[in-house]
Design an enzyme around this catalytic site. Sequence first.
Site, PDB file in Angstrom:
ATOM      1  N   ASP A  48     -18.194  14.844  31.826  1.00 33.61           N
ATOM      2  CA  ASP A  48     -17.106  15.742  32.201  1.00 33.61           C
ATOM      3  C   ASP A  48     -15.764  15.073  31.947  1.00 33.61           C
ATOM      4  O   ASP A  48     -15.400  14.108  32.615  1.00 33.61           O
ATOM      5  CB  ASP A  48     -17.214  16.097  33.694  1.00 33.61           C
ATOM      6  CG  ASP A  48     -16.119  17.065  34.124  1.00 33.61           C
ATOM      7  OD1 ASP A  48     -16.337  18.290  34.006  1.00 33.61           O
ATOM      8  OD2 ASP A  48     -15.040  16.601  34.560  1.00 33.61           O
ATOM      9  N   TYR A  53      -6.938  14.197  31.032  1.00 32.37           N
ATOM     10  CA  TYR A  53      -7.391  12.840  31.373  1.00 32.37           C
ATOM     11  C   TYR A  53      -6.967  11.828  30.309  1.00 32.37           C
ATOM     12  O   TYR A  53      -6.999  10.623  30.544  1.00 32.37           O
ATOM     13  CB  TYR A  53      -8.921  12.764  31.550  1.00 32.37           C
ATOM     14  CG  TYR A  53      -9.503  13.639  32.641  1.00 32.37           C
ATOM     15  CD1 TYR A  53      -8.689  14.260  33.579  1.00 32.37           C
ATOM     16  CD2 TYR A  53     -10.870  13.842  32.738  1.00 32.37           C
ATOM     17  CE1 TYR A  53      -9.218  15.071  34.574  1.00 32.37           C
ATOM     18  CE2 TYR A  53     -11.409  14.647  33.731  1.00 32.37           C
ATOM     19  CZ  TYR A  53     -10.578  15.273  34.637  1.00 32.37           C
ATOM     20  OH  TYR A  53     -11.123  16.070  35.614  1.00 32.37           O
ATOM     21  N   LYS A  78     -11.621  20.625  29.446  1.00 32.73           N
ATOM     22  CA  LYS A  78     -10.866  21.652  30.182  1.00 32.73           C
ATOM     23  C   LYS A  78      -9.506  21.886  29.533  1.00 32.73           C
ATOM     24  O   LYS A  78      -8.891  20.949  28.991  1.00 32.73           O
ATOM     25  CB  LYS A  78     -10.641  21.197  31.636  1.00 32.73           C
ATOM     26  CG  LYS A  78     -11.884  20.633  32.295  1.00 32.73           C
ATOM     27  CD  LYS A  78     -11.690  20.234  33.738  1.00 32.73           C
ATOM     28  CE  LYS A  78     -12.897  19.473  34.255  1.00 32.73           C
ATOM     29  NZ  LYS A  78     -12.833  18.023  34.080  1.00 32.73           N
ATOM     30  N   HIS A 111      -8.621  24.556  33.733  1.00 31.94           N
ATOM     31  CA  HIS A 111      -8.572  23.444  34.689  1.00 31.94           C
ATOM     32  C   HIS A 111      -8.110  23.884  36.095  1.00 31.94           C
ATOM     33  O   HIS A 111      -8.694  23.484  37.103  1.00 31.94           O
ATOM     34  CB  HIS A 111      -7.660  22.339  34.138  1.00 31.94           C
ATOM     35  CG  HIS A 111      -8.007  20.973  34.628  1.00 31.94           C
ATOM     36  ND1 HIS A 111      -7.993  19.859  33.830  1.00 31.94           N
ATOM     37  CD2 HIS A 111      -8.396  20.532  35.844  1.00 31.94           C
ATOM     38  CE1 HIS A 111      -8.345  18.794  34.537  1.00 31.94           C
ATOM     39  NE2 HIS A 111      -8.592  19.186  35.766  1.00 31.94           N
TER      40      HIS A 111
HETATM   41  N1  LIG Z   1     -11.404  19.909  37.893  1.00 33.01           N
HETATM   42  C1  LIG Z   1     -10.625  19.130  38.600  1.00 33.01           C
HETATM   43  O1  LIG Z   1      -9.512  19.525  38.995  1.00 33.01           O
HETATM   44  C2  LIG Z   1     -11.075  17.747  38.932  1.00 33.01           C
HETATM   45  C3  LIG Z   1     -10.371  16.973  39.858  1.00 33.01           C
HETATM   46  C4  LIG Z   1     -10.843  15.693  40.164  1.00 33.01           C
HETATM   47  C5  LIG Z   1     -11.995  15.209  39.546  1.00 33.01           C
HETATM   48  N2  LIG Z   1     -12.662  15.984  38.617  1.00 33.01           N
HETATM   49  C6  LIG Z   1     -13.891  15.504  37.940  1.00 33.01           C
HETATM   50  O2  LIG Z   1     -14.812  15.048  38.925  1.00 33.01           O
HETATM   51  C7  LIG Z   1     -15.180  13.690  38.650  1.00 33.01           C
HETATM   52  C8  LIG Z   1     -15.526  12.953  39.906  1.00 33.01           C
HETATM   53  O3  LIG Z   1     -14.476  13.024  40.856  1.00 33.01           O
HETATM   54  P1  LIG Z   1     -13.573  11.764  41.273  1.00 33.01           P
HETATM   55  O4  LIG Z   1     -13.517  10.801  40.149  1.00 33.01           O
HETATM   56  O5  LIG Z   1     -12.297  12.324  41.790  1.00 33.01           O
HETATM   57  O6  LIG Z   1     -14.294  11.146  42.567  1.00 33.01           O
HETATM   58  P2  LIG Z   1     -15.762  10.699  42.986  1.00 33.01           P
HETATM   59  O7  LIG Z   1     -16.705  10.782  41.879  1.00 33.01           O
HETATM   60  O8  LIG Z   1     -16.044  11.395  44.262  1.00 33.01           O
HETATM   61  O9  LIG Z   1     -15.505   9.169  43.378  1.00 33.01           O
HETATM   62  C9  LIG Z   1     -15.125   8.220  42.415  1.00 33.01           C
HETATM   63  C10 LIG Z   1     -14.746   6.944  43.146  1.00 33.01           C
HETATM   64  O10 LIG Z   1     -15.835   6.483  43.938  1.00 33.01           O
HETATM   65  C11 LIG Z   1     -16.234   5.191  43.526  1.00 33.01           C
HETATM   66  N3  LIG Z   1     -17.701   5.206  43.514  1.00 33.01           N
HETATM   67  C12 LIG Z   1     -18.503   5.815  42.611  1.00 33.01           C
HETATM   68  N4  LIG Z   1     -19.793   5.644  42.946  1.00 33.01           N
HETATM   69  C13 LIG Z   1     -19.816   4.913  44.082  1.00 33.01           C
HETATM   70  C14 LIG Z   1     -20.847   4.407  44.898  1.00 33.01           C
HETATM   71  N5  LIG Z   1     -22.125   4.627  44.609  1.00 33.01           N
HETATM   72  N6  LIG Z   1     -20.504   3.678  46.008  1.00 33.01           N
HETATM   73  C15 LIG Z   1     -19.206   3.454  46.303  1.00 33.01           C
HETATM   74  N7  LIG Z   1     -18.177   3.919  45.562  1.00 33.01           N
HETATM   75  C16 LIG Z   1     -18.479   4.640  44.459  1.00 33.01           C
HETATM   76  C17 LIG Z   1     -15.625   4.951  42.171  1.00 33.01           C
HETATM   77  O11 LIG Z   1     -15.270   3.599  42.015  1.00 33.01           O
HETATM   78  P3  LIG Z   1     -15.451   2.746  40.647  1.00 33.01           P
HETATM   79  O12 LIG Z   1     -15.145   3.654  39.501  1.00 33.01           O
HETATM   80  O13 LIG Z   1     -14.452   1.657  40.834  1.00 33.01           O
HETATM   81  O14 LIG Z   1     -16.861   2.254  40.659  1.00 33.01           O
HETATM   82  C18 LIG Z   1     -14.362   5.804  42.234  1.00 33.01           C
HETATM   83  O15 LIG Z   1     -13.312   5.111  42.860  1.00 33.01           O
HETATM   84  C19 LIG Z   1     -13.943  13.162  37.903  1.00 33.01           C
HETATM   85  O16 LIG Z   1     -14.189  11.956  37.225  1.00 33.01           O
HETATM   86  C20 LIG Z   1     -13.630  14.324  37.009  1.00 33.01           C
HETATM   87  O17 LIG Z   1     -14.509  14.346  35.909  1.00 33.01           O
HETATM   88  C21 LIG Z   1     -12.220  17.236  38.316  1.00 33.01           C
END
Ligand SMILES: NC(=O)c1ccc[n+]([C@@H]2O[C@H](COP(=O)([O-])OP(=O)(O)OC[C@H]3O[C@@H](n4cnc5c(N)ncnc54)[C@H](OP(=O)(O)O)[C@@H]3O)[C@@H](O)[C@H]2O)c1
Length: 279
Positions: A48, A53, A78, A111
């Site tokens: 994704d 990004y 997106k 998005h």
């Molecule tokens: N459509 C939208 O508006 C929108 C908005 C936000 C996000 N997204 C998408 O959703 C994806 C995921 O969301 P997100 O990146 O905001 O947050 P997330 O996946 O909930 O959390 C990511 C964070 O958690 C840490 N992490 C990952 N696995 C872990 C584990 N097993 N134990 C402890 N910490 C862990 C990562 O650290 P490290 O990387 O340092 O390991 C990073 O800091 C994004 O990458 C993006 O593709 C979309």
Amino acid sequence: MSEFTIPTATLNDGHTMPQVGYGVWQVEDAVAEKTVAQALEAGYRSIDTAAIYGNEEGTGKGIKASGVAREDIFLTTKVWNGEQGYDTAIAAAKASLQRLGTDYVDLLLIHWPCPAKELYVDTWSALVDLRSQGLARSIGVSNFQENHLQAIIDETGIVPVLNQVENHPYLVQEPLRSVHERHGIKTEAWSPLGQGKDLLQDSVIAEIAAAHDATAGQVVLAWHLANGTIVIPKTVTQSRMTENLGAVNLTLSAAELAAITGLNRDERLGGDPDVVGND
Ligand SMILES: NC(=O)c1ccc[n+]([C@@H]2O[C@H](COP(=O)([O-])OP(=O)(O)OC[C@H]3O[C@@H](n4cnc5c(N)ncnc54)[C@H](OP(=O)(O)O)[C@@H]3O)[C@@H](O)[C@H]2O)c1
């Protein structure tokens, strides 16, 4: 071969996608090349990304470097807020394909709705046409509220395959999820781990994790999977890529699932979908 069998979600247009994918928000372009290849090696088959990004090129290079065939990967990107409108969205999607180095994406999303721009219906019409042209196999939205979903369905008759929204145990989104169910729209969770912040330190999650000899991240992801939600956890840490995939082998009891759902605080980490991108 990966040691994980990732469950599949069937979309309302007949296509299928992995229920666990790899998100790359806040991964720099140069780093994305490495981490996307690592994620594919770990067993992920869904990636994704988004134009905003700034890592579509790195993502595309990572896919190529992985050696995994393009047709075995489910790739999402997106259309950004500043590119809304029919012609601009068409051009934006084509530019994304160029950066990704591919002829099509498996899923193209709007998005954010940016309701004050009053362009999301035109943008949706563009996605419908991009799908007809084969540039996107499936089309969906992100951060849409009930009224935004209703407007695009009423205006075009085309129901998005999914709505990618902020969703985790502190933001369960029950009302929006039932709207999705009514329309046959899948819920895809962004920030499924609550961005790795307070949620992963929650004592309720910790207790359940200890009972299963699992990690907090695995427990939260297993809760999503039991809810039928598609998840796209992000990590640049190679060990966590495998750790997070391990959630597919974790089954929680009904009582444990209910306890996690009970953590809901209606607390957003990200922006309000009625407000973001309106300026
Ligand atoms: N459509 C939208 O508006 C929108 C908005 C936000 C996000 N997204 C998408 O959703 C994806 C995921 O969301 P997100 O990146 O905001 O947050 P997330 O996946 O909930 O959390 C990511 C964070 O958690 C840490 N992490 C990952 N696995 C872990 C584990 N097993 N134990 C402890 N910490 C862990 C990562 O650290 P490290 O990387 O340092 O390991 C990073 O800091 C994004 O990458 C993006 O593709 C979309």
